[in-house]
Design a protein around this motif. Structure first.
Motif, PDB file in Angstrom:
ATOM      1  N   LEU A 195       0.828  -1.216   0.000  1.00 15.10           N
ATOM      2  CA  LEU A 195       0.000   0.000   0.000  1.00 15.10           C
ATOM      3  C   LEU A 195       0.861   1.266   0.000  1.00 15.10           C
ATOM      4  N   ARG A 196       1.982   1.210   0.730  1.00 13.02           N
ATOM      5  CA  ARG A 196       2.857   2.396   0.823  1.00 13.02           C
ATOM      6  C   ARG A 196       3.350   2.823  -0.554  1.00 13.02           C
ATOM      7  N   ARG A 197       3.566   1.868  -1.440  1.00 14.59           N
ATOM      8  CA  ARG A 197       4.043   2.190  -2.792  1.00 14.59           C
ATOM      9  C   ARG A 197       2.977   2.992  -3.548  1.00 14.59           C
ATOM     10  N   ILE A 198       1.725   2.599  -3.410  1.00 17.75           N
ATOM     11  CA  ILE A 198       0.651   3.297  -4.124  1.00 17.75           C
ATOM     12  C   ILE A 198       0.485   4.714  -3.561  1.00 17.75           C
ATOM     13  N   LYS A 199       0.659   4.843  -2.242  1.00 20.38           N
ATOM     14  CA  LYS A 199       0.607   6.191  -1.647  1.00 20.38           C
ATOM     15  C   LYS A 199       1.744   7.059  -2.179  1.00 20.38           C
ATOM     16  N   LEU A 200       2.922   6.455  -2.305  1.00 15.43           N
ATOM     17  CA  LEU A 200       4.077   7.196  -2.835  1.00 15.43           C
ATOM     18  C   LEU A 200       3.841   7.575  -4.297  1.00 15.43           C
ATOM     19  N   LEU A 201       3.278   6.654  -5.050  1.00 11.01           N
ATOM     20  CA  LEU A 201       2.969   6.932  -6.459  1.00 11.01           C
ATOM     21  C   LEU A 201       2.035   8.131  -6.567  1.00 11.01           C
ATOM     22  N   GLY A 202       1.048   8.207  -5.665  1.00 11.00           N
ATOM     23  CA  GLY A 202       0.121   9.346  -5.658  1.00 11.00           C
ATOM     24  C   GLY A 202       0.881  10.660  -5.509  1.00 11.00           C
ATOM     25  N   GLU A 203       1.826  10.697  -4.571  1.00 14.37           N
ATOM     26  CA  GLU A 203       2.614  11.917  -4.369  1.00 14.37           C
ATOM     27  C   GLU A 203       3.500  12.192  -5.585  1.00 14.37           C
ATOM     28  N   CYS A 204       4.090  11.138  -6.102  1.00 15.69           N
ATOM     29  CA  CYS A 204       5.012  11.279  -7.233  1.00 15.69           C
ATOM     30  C   CYS A 204       4.288  11.836  -8.461  1.00 15.69           C
ATOM     31  N   LEU A 205       3.091  11.341  -8.729  1.00 18.91           N
ATOM     32  CA  LEU A 205       2.363  11.799  -9.924  1.00 18.91           C
ATOM     33  C   LEU A 205       2.042  13.295  -9.839  1.00 18.91           C
ATOM     34  N   GLY A 206       1.941  13.802  -8.610  1.00 17.85           N
ATOM     35  CA  GLY A 206       1.715  15.244  -8.424  1.00 17.85           C
ATOM     36  C   GLY A 206       2.877  16.100  -8.894  1.00 17.85           C
ATOM     37  N   GLY A 214       6.224  18.992 -24.906  1.00 24.10           N
ATOM     38  CA  GLY A 214       5.491  17.770 -24.554  1.00 24.10           C
ATOM     39  C   GLY A 214       6.165  16.483 -24.989  1.00 24.10           C
ATOM     40  N   LYS A 215       7.423  16.591 -25.452  1.00 20.78           N
ATOM     41  CA  LYS A 215       8.129  15.371 -25.877  1.00 20.78           C
ATOM     42  C   LYS A 215       8.855  14.695 -24.711  1.00 20.78           C
ATOM     43  N   VAL A 216       9.005  15.437 -23.625  1.00 23.49           N
ATOM     44  CA  VAL A 216       9.678  14.891 -22.439  1.00 23.49           C
ATOM     45  C   VAL A 216       8.769  15.125 -21.245  1.00 23.49           C
ATOM     46  N   ALA A 217       8.666  14.113 -20.377  1.00 25.17           N
ATOM     47  CA  ALA A 217       7.887  14.265 -19.140  1.00 25.17           C
ATOM     48  C   ALA A 217       8.761  13.861 -17.966  1.00 25.17           C
ATOM     49  N   SER A 218       8.602  14.552 -16.840  1.00 20.14           N
ATOM     50  CA  SER A 218       9.426  14.214 -15.675  1.00 20.14           C
ATOM     51  C   SER A 218       8.576  14.001 -14.437  1.00 20.14           C
ATOM     52  N   LEU A 219       9.095  13.148 -13.567  1.00 19.89           N
ATOM     53  CA  LEU A 219       8.503  12.874 -12.259  1.00 19.89           C
ATOM     54  C   LEU A 219       9.644  12.817 -11.258  1.00 19.89           C
ATOM     55  N   PHE A 220       9.366  13.139  -9.998  1.00 20.34           N
ATOM     56  CA  PHE A 220      10.413  12.929  -8.992  1.00 20.34           C
ATOM     57  C   PHE A 220       9.825  12.492  -7.661  1.00 20.34           C
ATOM     58  N   VAL A 221      10.709  11.972  -6.809  1.00 23.52           N
ATOM     59  CA  VAL A 221      10.359  11.585  -5.437  1.00 23.52           C
ATOM     60  C   VAL A 221      11.412  12.191  -4.505  1.00 23.52           C
ATOM     61  N   THR A 222      10.936  12.843  -3.438  1.00 21.12           N
ATOM     62  CA  THR A 222      11.860  13.437  -2.465  1.00 21.12           C
ATOM     63  C   THR A 222      11.905  12.583  -1.192  1.00 21.12           C
ATOM     64  N   LEU A 223      12.906  12.847  -0.358  1.00 14.81           N
ATOM     65  CA  LEU A 223      13.025  12.113   0.911  1.00 14.81           C
ATOM     66  C   LEU A 223      11.792  12.343   1.785  1.00 14.81           C
ATOM     67  N   ASP A 224      11.220  13.559   1.723  1.00 15.08           N
ATOM     68  CA  ASP A 224       9.995  13.855   2.494  1.00 15.08           C
ATOM     69  C   ASP A 224       8.857  12.915   2.114  1.00 15.08           C
ATOM     70  N   MET A 225       8.777  12.619   0.818  1.00 19.21           N
ATOM     71  CA  MET A 225       7.681  11.749   0.352  1.00 19.21           C
ATOM     72  C   MET A 225       7.819  10.335   0.928  1.00 19.21           C
ATOM     73  N   TYR A 226       9.066   9.833   0.986  1.00 14.47           N
ATOM     74  CA  TYR A 226       9.277   8.509   1.613  1.00 14.47           C
ATOM     75  C   TYR A 226       8.794   8.556   3.059  1.00 14.47           C
ATOM     76  N   GLY A 230       5.896   6.300   4.429  1.00 15.17           N
ATOM     77  CA  GLY A 230       6.537   5.121   5.014  1.00 15.17           C
ATOM     78  C   GLY A 230       7.117   4.192   3.959  1.00 15.17           C
ATOM     79  N   SER A 231       7.561   4.757   2.842  1.00 15.55           N
ATOM     80  CA  SER A 231       8.011   3.913   1.723  1.00 15.55           C
ATOM     81  C   SER A 231       9.536   3.942   1.574  1.00 15.55           C
ATOM     82  N   LEU A 232      10.009   3.174   0.624  1.00 13.31           N
ATOM     83  CA  LEU A 232      11.444   2.930   0.432  1.00 13.31           C
ATOM     84  C   LEU A 232      11.813   3.171  -1.031  1.00 13.31           C
ATOM     85  N   PRO A 233      13.114   3.400  -1.309  1.00 18.06           N
ATOM     86  CA  PRO A 233      13.524   3.565  -2.708  1.00 18.06           C
ATOM     87  C   PRO A 233      13.066   2.411  -3.608  1.00 18.06           C
TER      88      PRO A 233
END
Ligand code: 5GP
Ligand code: MN
Length: 315
Positions: A195-206, A214-226, A230-233
């Motif tokens: 479940l933690r992965r799906i919660k992280l994905l929600g934050e990441c998609l934001g 529009g030829k390149v799209a980016s996403l990121f994850v910060t330490l705060d999001m982990y 409660g998720s992991l790399p």
């Protein structure tokens, strides 16, 4: 070459097996296949713990997690799988081995072994390990087949990516005949998200941004999001595909902050853009359509650098 490696592995008394940091299904599948095939004479070493989604594979509970490479004992053979570059095995020291054998399918492989079986045409390292184990002439059991199938399945994104060829399906067919169960592997890997992965994905998609018309799209994850989720790399595996998977996007970028500082970048392209070339310019590597690198910069600096490198590639 496959016969020669089969002979080297057959004759070794002790084989130490290594994969790259942040191991994926191909790396884990390849090493555990060798472990299940040869039994107690194989020790699998990893700098990282085995990601939860691969713990259904037999032998995963016996993987030795090292902090420092000095903990690794000498062996007749050091077998390095799915790794294009020895720097991807933290602290790697081949002088402790009689022979360093490399089995890999990265375009950017540096040929760092004493014996190298590298085929960039192959969908996965597991397909190459399968050829080696077949060359021993001994039977391959269902546990070994399951490990190998997992690598073929995950490295082709479930038989979707451009490297999926008739030989890939032929290998998969044979592995299923040997006892690998496609639905079981699919459920373990793609239908058992913590479940933690799906919660992280929600934050990441934001964090989604489009660049270069529009030829390149980016996403990121910060330490705060982990922290918040409660998720992991390891929970970020394949997030980059959400960026690539947008209509009109040719390159997907995923950047994650690392607990040890700096960032890890994943690049994915569809079609003509060679992301291995872009990653190599930043000290990384990979395949034409999937590559990565690590940098000591912030998410923002990294993104700016990537966009300026990609500008030449997508125009
Ligand atoms: P990922 O983005 O899933 O980490 O990696 C995509 C592909 O690029 C994989 O085949 C992986 O082995 C390769 N790769 C990822 N990061 C690096 C890196 O830092 N150096 C090299 N040489 N290859 C990398
Ligand atoms: Mn691979």
């Amino acid at each position: 070459m496959r016969e020669r490696i089969a002979e080297i592995l057959d004759n070794a008394k002790i084989i130490a097996c290594f994969w790259h940091k942040n191991p994926d299904g191909d790396a884990v599948g390849a090493a555990l296949a060798v472990k299940n095939f040869y039994g107690d004479k194989v020790r699998v070493y990893s700098r990282d713990r085995v990601p939860e989604i691969f713990r259904f594979l037999s032998g995963s509970e016996e993987v030795i997690v090292y902090k420092d490479f000095s903990e690794v004992e000498p062996a007749d053979v050091f077998l390095v799988v799915d790794c294009g570059d020895e720097r991807r095995v933290p602290g790697f020291d081949g002088s402790k081995a009689g022979t360093v054998v490399v089995i890999d399918h990265h375009d950017t492989n540096t040929g760092f072994g004493d014996v190298n079986f590298v085929d960039p045409e192959s969908s996965s390292t597991c397909e190459l390990v399968y050829q080696v184990l077949k060359a021993t002439g001994r039977p391959i059991d269902a546990k070994v087949a399951e490990c190998l199938y997992t690598g073929v399945y995950t490295d082709t994104g479930g038989f979707k990516y451009a490297d999926t060829k008739p030989e890939t399906f032929q290998a998969a067919k044979e592995l299923v005949e040997l006892g690998a169960e496609p639905w079981k592997v699919a459920v373990e890997i793609y239908e058992s998200n913590p479940l933690r992965r799906i919660k992280l994905l929600g934050e990441c998609l934001g964090t989604l941004q489009l660049h270069l018309d529009g030829k390149v799209a980016s996403l990121f994850v910060t330490l705060d999001m982990y922290e918040r989720t409660g998720s992991l790399p390891e929970d970020t595996e394949d997030f980059v595909n959400y960026a690539r998977g947008i209509k009109g996007v040719e390159v997907g970028i995923f950047i994650r902050e690392r607990h040890e500082g700096g960032v890890k970048v994943s690049l994915r392209s569809k079609g003509r853009v060679n992301v291995a070339k872009v990653a190599a310019q930043l000290g990384g590597g990979g395949h034409v359509n999937a590559a990565g690198c690590e940098l000591d910069s912030t998410v923002e600096e990294t993104l700016n650098r990537l966009i300026s490198l990609l500008e030449k590639e997508v125009r």
